[in-house]
Write a protein that holds these residues in place. Structure first.
Motif, mmCIF file in Angstrom:
data_model
loop_
_atom_site.group_PDB
_atom_site.id
_atom_site.type_symbol
_atom_site.label_atom_id
_atom_site.label_comp_id
_atom_site.label_asym_id
_atom_site.label_seq_id
_atom_site.Cartn_x
_atom_site.Cartn_y
_atom_site.Cartn_z
ATOM 1 N N VAL A 448 0.837 -1.204 0.000
ATOM 2 C CA VAL A 448 0.000 0.000 0.000
ATOM 3 C C VAL A 448 0.872 1.255 0.000
ATOM 4 N N VAL A 449 1.954 1.246 0.771
ATOM 5 C CA VAL A 449 2.846 2.410 0.821
ATOM 6 C C VAL A 449 3.533 2.620 -0.527
ATOM 7 N N ARG A 450 3.992 1.532 -1.125
ATOM 8 C CA ARG A 450 4.727 1.635 -2.397
ATOM 9 C C ARG A 450 3.810 1.991 -3.561
ATOM 10 N N GLU A 451 2.700 1.260 -3.690
ATOM 11 C CA GLU A 451 1.887 1.325 -4.900
ATOM 12 C C GLU A 451 0.655 2.216 -4.768
ATOM 13 N N GLY A 452 0.270 2.530 -3.556
ATOM 14 C CA GLY A 452 -0.956 3.283 -3.358
ATOM 15 C C GLY A 452 -0.831 4.735 -3.769
ATOM 16 N N SER A 453 -1.985 5.316 -4.073
ATOM 17 C CA SER A 453 -2.020 6.739 -4.424
ATOM 18 C C SER A 453 -3.018 7.506 -3.575
ATOM 19 N N ASP A 454 -3.706 6.780 -2.695
ATOM 20 C CA ASP A 454 -4.720 7.397 -1.837
ATOM 21 C C ASP A 454 -4.117 7.651 -0.452
ATOM 22 N N PRO A 455 -3.947 8.915 -0.064
ATOM 23 C CA PRO A 455 -3.373 9.210 1.264
ATOM 24 C C PRO A 455 -4.156 8.566 2.405
ATOM 25 N N ALA A 456 -5.482 8.438 2.247
ATOM 26 C CA ALA A 456 -6.291 7.851 3.317
ATOM 27 C C ALA A 456 -5.891 6.412 3.595
ATOM 28 N N LEU A 457 -5.375 5.716 2.598
ATOM 29 C CA LEU A 457 -4.911 4.342 2.775
ATOM 30 C C LEU A 457 -3.430 4.296 3.134
ATOM 31 N N GLN A 458 -2.651 5.174 2.532
ATOM 32 C CA GLN A 458 -1.212 5.162 2.785
ATOM 33 C C GLN A 458 -0.868 5.538 4.219
ATOM 34 N N ILE A 459 -1.591 6.504 4.763
ATOM 35 C CA ILE A 459 -1.259 6.998 6.109
ATOM 36 C C ILE A 459 -1.397 5.908 7.170
ATOM 37 N N PRO A 460 -2.514 5.164 7.256
ATOM 38 C CA PRO A 460 -2.556 4.097 8.268
ATOM 39 C C PRO A 460 -1.511 3.010 8.025
ATOM 40 N N ALA A 461 -1.193 2.733 6.750
ATOM 41 C CA ALA A 461 -0.151 1.739 6.472
ATOM 42 C C ALA A 461 1.205 2.223 6.980
ATOM 43 N N ILE A 462 1.523 3.488 6.732
ATOM 44 C CA ILE A 462 2.796 4.055 7.206
ATOM 45 C C ILE A 462 2.847 4.060 8.734
ATOM 46 N N LYS A 463 1.756 4.479 9.367
ATOM 47 C CA LYS A 463 1.724 4.503 10.831
ATOM 48 C C LYS A 463 1.934 3.106 11.411
ATOM 49 N N ARG A 486 8.409 8.085 0.435
ATOM 50 C CA ARG A 486 7.221 8.890 0.771
ATOM 51 C C ARG A 486 7.600 10.219 1.406
ATOM 52 N N LEU A 487 8.851 10.405 1.825
ATOM 53 C CA LEU A 487 9.276 11.716 2.326
ATOM 54 C C LEU A 487 9.101 12.787 1.257
ATOM 55 N N GLY A 488 9.184 12.383 0.015
ATOM 56 C CA GLY A 488 9.016 13.330 -1.084
ATOM 57 C C GLY A 488 7.620 13.332 -1.668
ATOM 58 N N ASN A 489 6.648 12.800 -0.939
ATOM 59 C CA ASN A 489 5.280 12.736 -1.451
ATOM 60 C C ASN A 489 4.677 14.129 -1.595
ATOM 61 N N ARG A 490 3.860 14.284 -2.627
ATOM 62 C CA ARG A 490 3.230 15.591 -2.854
ATOM 63 C C ARG A 490 2.187 15.915 -1.786
ATOM 64 N N ASP A 491 1.628 14.877 -1.172
ATOM 65 C CA ASP A 491 0.679 15.099 -0.081
ATOM 66 C C ASP A 491 1.459 15.323 1.217
ATOM 67 N N ALA A 492 1.298 16.486 1.807
ATOM 68 C CA ALA A 492 2.089 16.841 2.997
ATOM 69 C C ALA A 492 1.857 15.864 4.140
ATOM 70 N N ASP A 493 0.622 15.412 4.335
ATOM 71 C CA ASP A 493 0.326 14.509 5.453
ATOM 72 C C ASP A 493 1.034 13.171 5.293
#
Length: 610
Positions: A448-463, A486-493
Motif C-alpha cells: 500500500v505504501v509503495r503502490e498506493g495513491s490514496d493518502p487515506a490508505l497510505q497513512i494508516p499503512a505508514i503509521k 514517501r518523504l518526497g510525497n506531494r501530499d504533505a500529510d
C-alpha cells in the motif's frame, strides 16, 4: 448509578401500587366531604362526579398493573401521571375543606372566590381525567394510540416516547418494529430526545426486540434505533452495558441463522458503543465479540485445500480454516440455546447463496469497522484478534479488496500495531517477523505504501510500520525504502507520517538506530527530508526531529555535511522551539554533535537560544 433496569422489581411494583393507592384514597376523602356538603350542592356534586371518574380510572390502572406483572410495564408515565393526579386531588380537598369552614354570614363573602376556585379545580381534574383515559387507551390499543394527554401539552415528545415504548412492550411484532423506527426518528440529530428515550425506559424493550429472531425486520429496526440513540451519548452507551445489553448484542451477531441485515445493524451498534465508551469496549471484548466479527469478515474466502500445497500452510488456507472454524463454533448454540442440525445448516447455506452481493460486502465493512473500534487502545482486544488469526484475515482483505472495506481493515491493523508499540509481548508474539500472519500483514502494508495513491490508505499503512519499528533487525532496506520514498510525497500529510515513522526507526529507543540511519541516507533520504522541511509548520517540526536523530546516529556522514544539515538545524530550530520548547535538549545535542565532525563549524556557530 442505581438500578439501570427500568423493568419493575417486586419492590418497585409494590411502590407503584402505593403511588396509585395514594390518589385513590385521597379521592375517596374528597368525594365523602363533597357529598356531605349542605350548600352549593350542585357544585359539590359535579366535583364529586369528576373525582369519582378519576378514581375509577386509577383503580383500572391499578388492576392492570397488579394483574400483569409479567409484562413489566414501563412505570415512568404511570408514576408521572399519578403524581400529577395526587397534586390536583390535594387542591380539590383543600378547596372542599375551605368552603365547608365558612358558613353563615361569611358564606357570601367567600362565594365569589369559591366559584373561581371551583372552576380552576374542575379544569385540573378534567386534565387529570384526560391523562388517565389516555393511559388506559394506550394499554387498550397496545400502544398504537398516538393522541396527546393533557400532561404532555407542553412537551409532546414525552407522550410520543411513552406511547412508542408501550408499543415496544405490548404491541405485535410489526407494531413494535414500527415503534422502534419512530423512536429512532425522534432521536435523530436531537441529543435531548436521546436522553429522554433512555430515561423513560426505552433501552430494555429495544434490546428485547433485538432478540426477536422471528422478525429480522424488528431486529434491524431495534439495532438501528439503538445506534441512533447511542451516537454521541456516552451515558446511553453505559446504560446499555448496565442493562446487560452486551451479551444480547454478541449473541445476535454470532447467530448464524440471523439475517445478514440484522448482523450488519448489530455490527454497527458494536462500533458505535466501542468508539464512545471504554467500559463498553471492554465488556464487548470479554464477551468475545471479535469471534463473530472475524468469522463474518472472512466468510467469502474460498481457497485451495492446504493438503494440495505440499503440506505447507499458506495465508489463504489459514484464513479458510478460520472462516470454517468460526462458523462451525458459532452455529452450535443459537439464540434459543438449541443445537442446529445438518438440514438447517443446508437451508442457511442456500439462503446465503441468494444474499445480495452488496449486502455481503456491507457486513464485511461493518465488521471491519467494529474490529477497528474495539482495538483502539485495548490490549485485551488486540490479543484476542491476533489469537484468532484475525491478522491473517485483515491482511487478505487488504490484499484483495478496495474502498471502505480495505480502509477499515487498514485502520484495524493500525490500531493493533499502535497497541503493540507500547506492549513488547504483543509486539513479539503477534508481529514476530518470521510468522505467517506478520509476514502477510507487513507485505500488504508495504504494498500500500509503495503502490498506493490514496493518502487515506497510505497513512494508516505508514503509521502501522512505524509502530512496529523496534521489531526489525538492522538490515531491512525493503522496509525503509518505501518510507524514504514517501518523504518526497506531494501530499504533505503522507510525507509527515513517513518522517514520523522513520523517526521511530532511528530514535534513541531503537537498538538498530545506527544501521537504520545509514540505510536512510544511502537511499537518498536526506535531500527529500530537506525539501519536506518547507511544506508547513508540522512538517518542519517532525522533519527536524528526524534530522536530529540522524545527526546523533551518523553525524560523521559526508551526506549531512553536503546537505548543510547543521546550517538548516540552526536556522529552523528557533521558530520550532517557540512552539515546542520540549525539543530544546534534542536540538542542542544534535547541533553539538554535528559541530564535532564539520571543520570550522564551531568558529561560525552561534549558541542555540530564543
Amino acid at each position: 448509578m442505581g438500578n439501570p433496569n427500568p423493568n419493575l422489581t417486586h419492590e418497585d411494583e409494590k411502590s407503584l401500587q402505593d403511588e396509585l393507592l395514594i390518589p385513590i384514597l385521597l379521592g375517596d376523602r374528597v368525594i365523602k366531604l363533597a357529598q356531605g356538603a349542605d350548600s352549593s350542592k350542585l357544585d359539590y356534586s359535579e366535583l364529586a362526579n369528576k373525582v369519582q371518574l378519576l378514581c375509577e380510572s386509577l383503580r383500572s390502572v391499578l388492576r392492570l398493573v397488579t394483574a400483569t406483572p409479567s409484562v413489566n410495564l414501563n412505570d415512568r408515565p404511570i408514576r408521572r401521571i399519578a403524581a400529577d393526579v395526587t397534586k390536583n386531588l390535594e387542591r380539590a380537598l383543600a378547596l372542599v375543606r375551605k368552603c365547608r369552614k365558612h358558613g353563615g354570614v361569611l358564606r357570601h363573602v367567600f362565594s365569589i372566590t369559591s366559584a373561581a376556585d371551583f372552576r380552576k379545580v374542575w379544569n385540573l381534574l378534567e386534565n387529570s381525567n384526560g391523562d388517565m383515559l389516555w393511559l388506559l387507551s394506550v394499554f387498550d390499543s397496545k400502544g398504537t394510540n398516538l393522541s396527546l394527554p393533557p400532561i404532555a401539552s407542553i412537551d409532546p415528545i414525552l407522550a410520543w416516547v411513552w406511547t412508542y415504548i408501550y408499543t415496544l412492550q405490548l404491541g405485535q411484532v410489526r407494531d413494535r418494529a414500527e415503534a422502534a423506527t419512530a423512536l429512532g426518528s425522534i432521536a435523530v440529530d436531537n441529543d435531548r430526545n436521546k436522553v429522554i428515550i433512555m430515561e423513560q425506559g426505552g433501552i430494555v424493550p429495544l434490546l428485547k426486540l433485538l432478540k426477536e429472531v422471528a422478525s429480522p425486520e424488528a431486529q434491524v429496526e431495534a439495532a438501528n434505533t439503538l445506534v441512533i440513540v447511542a451516537t454521541k451519548q456516552e451515558r446511553v452507551v453505559r446504560f446499555i452495558v448496565d442493562c446487560l445489553g452486551v451479551p444480547t448484542i454478541v449473541q445476535v451477531l454470532g447467530d448464524t441463522s440471523a439475517s445478514m441485515r440484522v448482523r450488519v445493524a448489530v455490527a454497527n451498534l458494536v462500533s458505535t458503543m466501542a468508539a464512545q465508551d471504554d467500559v463498553a469496549k471492554e465488556e464487548l471484548v470479554r464477551a468475545n465479540v471479535h469471534r463473530p466479527l472475524v468469522s463474518l469478515l472472512s466468510m467469502d474466502t474460498v481457497l485451495p485445500d492446504p493438503m494440495l500445497q505440499g503440506g505447507r500452510t499458506s495465508i489463504h488456507s489459514l484464513v479458510l480454516n478460520l472462516s470454517s472454524s468460526g462458523e462451525s463454533s458459532s452455529h452450535l448454540v443459537n439464540s434459543d440455546g438449541s443445537g442446529r442440525g445438518g438440514s438447517n445448516r443446508r437451508e442457511r447455506e442456500r439462503e446465503r447463496e441468494v444474499e445480495n452481493a452488496g449486502l455481503r460486502n456491507e457486513i464485511k465493512v461493518s465488521c471491519a469497522k467494529a474490529l477497528w473500534k474495539i482495538s483502539i487502545g485495548c490490549l485485551l482486544s488486540c490479543k484476542k484478534v491476533t489469537e484468532t488469526k484475525g491478522l491473517l484475515c485483515l491482511a487478505k482483505i487488504i490484499e484483495s479488496e478496495s474502498g471502505e472495506l480495505q480502509f477499515n481493515c487498514l485502520m484495524a491493523v493500525m490500531e493493533i500495531a499502535a497497541v503493540a508499540e507500547s506492549n513488547a509481548d504483543l509486539r513479539r508474539v503477534a508481529f514476530k517477523p518470521n510468522t505467517t500472519a506478520a509476514k502477510a500483514v507487513l507485505d500488504q502494508l508495504l504494498r500500500v505504501v509503495r503502490e498506493g495513491s490514496d493518502p487515506a490508505l497510505q497513512i494508516p499503512a505508514i503509521k502501522s510500520i512505524g509502530s512496529l519499528a523496534r521489531n526489525f533487525s538492522g538490515n531491512i532496506p525493503h522496509i525503509l525504502s518505501p518510507l524514504v520514498a514517501r518523504l518526497g510525497n506531494r501530499d504533505a500529510d503522507v510525507a509527515i507520517e513517513a518522517a514520523i515513522a522513520l523517526g521511530k526507526f532511528v530514535c534513541p529507543d531503537n537498538y538498530n538506530r545506527v544501521d537504520h540511519s545509514k540505510a536512510i541516507l544511502e537511499r537518498n533520504g536526506l535531500p527529500k527530508l530537506m525539501t519536506m522541511l518547507h511544506l508547513n509548520d508540522r512538517a518542519q517540526m517532525h522533519g527536524l526531529k528526524l534530522l536530529c536523530y540522524l545527526a546523533l546516529n551518523v553525524g560523521n556522514s559526508k551526506v549531512l555535511e553536503d546537505e548543510r544539515a547543521l546550517n538548516t538545524l540552526e536556522k529552523l530550530a528557533r521558530p520550532v522551539l517557540a512552539q515546542h520548547p520540549d525539543l530544546r535538549e534534542l536540538f542542542a545535542k544534535a547541533i553539538h554533535h554535528l559541530t564535532l565532525y564539520q571543520p570550522g563549524a564551531q568558529l561560525h556557530r552561534q549558541p542555540l537560544g530564543l
